[in-house]
Design an enzyme around this catalytic site. Structure first.
Site, PDB file in Angstrom:
ATOM      1  N   HIS A   1       7.821   4.427  -9.648  1.00 47.34           N
ATOM      2  CA  HIS A   1       7.036   3.369 -10.301  1.00 47.34           C
ATOM      3  C   HIS A   1       5.622   3.394  -9.730  1.00 47.34           C
ATOM      4  CE1 HIS A   1       8.476   1.484  -6.629  1.00 47.34           C
ATOM      5  NE2 HIS A   1       7.754   0.397  -6.833  1.00 47.34           N
TER       6      HIS A   1
ATOM      7  N   ASP B   1       2.288   1.210  -2.777  1.00 43.68           N
ATOM      8  CA  ASP B   1       2.951   1.841  -1.620  1.00 43.68           C
ATOM      9  C   ASP B   1       3.702   3.118  -2.017  1.00 43.68           C
ATOM     10  OD1 ASP B   1       4.695  -0.037  -2.944  1.00 43.68           O
ATOM     11  OD2 ASP B   1       6.096   0.077  -1.279  1.00 43.68           O
TER      12      ASP B   1
END
Ligand SMILES: [Zn+2]
Ligand SMILES: [Zn+2]
Length: 307
Positions: A61, A65
């Site tokens: 996704h 991060d």
């Protein structure tokens, strides 16, 4: 066999012990970088796997991060004369953010020798060859456009060495023909069929990678019978409120999924900085004993539990 190197295992921000998320899955000539958190370049160097042929990136996704490391990686690759190009796979939303990062921030109109392709992933087969298939499936994490990946070798019938020897099958092309399910005729006229020397079909080694997720009940069908499952365990039971709020799962939820789906081995990553690791492993092991919390630069060999 698949080999996995966990380059980063921390959730959302790095800690002293853990970098943010990235892993490499290696199978024959393929090397897939799964997610690429900030600082992944240095983790690749530290792991010793090197940058060669690290030319496919699979994004679960588009959260920062999981993608910020692509800025540095592409900046480095684009300065190398001999770079081979890079293929980036992800959801439309994740790719949109990565495009902005690369073209608006890193390259800013500058020309680059690096060939970059963006491949929008939909559930189904992404890549396949005669021995292996890579498939994508939907994962829900703060929305519905996250992706999980299934790495699976094709099913095969094992060659039964002892039976072949007893029947007098010579070494060489005859054995190859039998493995390819073709009958052969020996010099003495006897016909040997594949069924004489091949065992029953065994499923191919299966590795499932789920990134961040806020539920597990919808994942069972994809994770079913995997030899290994790599999945986040951002929180512990007791911190479910945080877990729900941020769209994550607990170690217990991950372990229950592994148990229900009949997984061989559970590898947990994306660990909140509030934990050290052993307490996360303990929570998972109470439900699913063959569970570990990955550390940065760990290496795992994923073998077929049925073979
Ligand atoms: Zn994350
Ligand atoms: Zn996320």
């Amino acid at each position: 066999m698949f080999e996995v190197v966990t380059l980063g295992t921390s959730a959302s921000a790095p800690s002293i012990q853990r970098n943010v998320t990235a892993s490499v899955v290696i199978y024959r000539q393929y090397r897939f970088l799964v997610d690429c958190g900030e600082g992944t370049q240095r983790q690749i160097l530290r792991s010793g796997i090197g940058f060669r042929r690290l030319d496919r990136v699979l994004l679960t996704h588009g959260h920062l991060d999981h993608i910020l490391g692509l800025a540095g990686l592409i900046s480095t690759f684009s300065r190398w004369e001999a770079s081979e190009g890079i293929d980036i796979y992800g959801s439309r939303r994740a790719l949109g953010r990565v495009r902005d990062l690369i073209f608006k921030v890193v390259l800013r109109g500058a020309s680059s020798n690096l060939r970059i392709t963006f491949n929008e992933v939909k559930p189904g087969v992404i890549l396949s060859d005669s021995s292996f298939e890579l498939r994508a499936f939907p994962v829900e994490h703060k929305g519905r456009d996250s992706i999980g990946y299934i790495f699976q070798k094709r099913p095969r019938r094992p060659f039964l060495e002892e039976k072949a020897a007893a029947l007098g099958v010579p070494f060489g092309p005859e054995r190859r023909q039998l493995v390819q399910e073709e009958a052969i005729t020996l010099k003495d006229g006897r016909v040997i069929t594949p069924d004489d020397v091949l065992g029953p079909m065994i499923p191919g080694t299966k590795l499932v990678y789920v990134g961040d997720t806020d539920r597990v009940d919808n994942l069972v069908e994809f994770v079913q019978d995997a030899d290994a499952l790599i999945i986040e365990a951002t929180y512990l039971t007791g911190d479910e409120e945080l877990s729900k709020h941020f769209g994550h799962i607990t170690a217990m939820q991950a372990a229950k999924l592994a148990k229900v789906a009949g997984v061989g081995r559970l590898i947990l990553n994306h660990i909140s900085r509030r934990y050290q690791g052993p307490e996360v492993a303990a929570e998972a092991q109470a439900i699913f004993p063959n569970a570990v919390v990955a550390r940065d630069l760990d290496r795992f060999e994923i073998r077929n539990k049925a073979a």
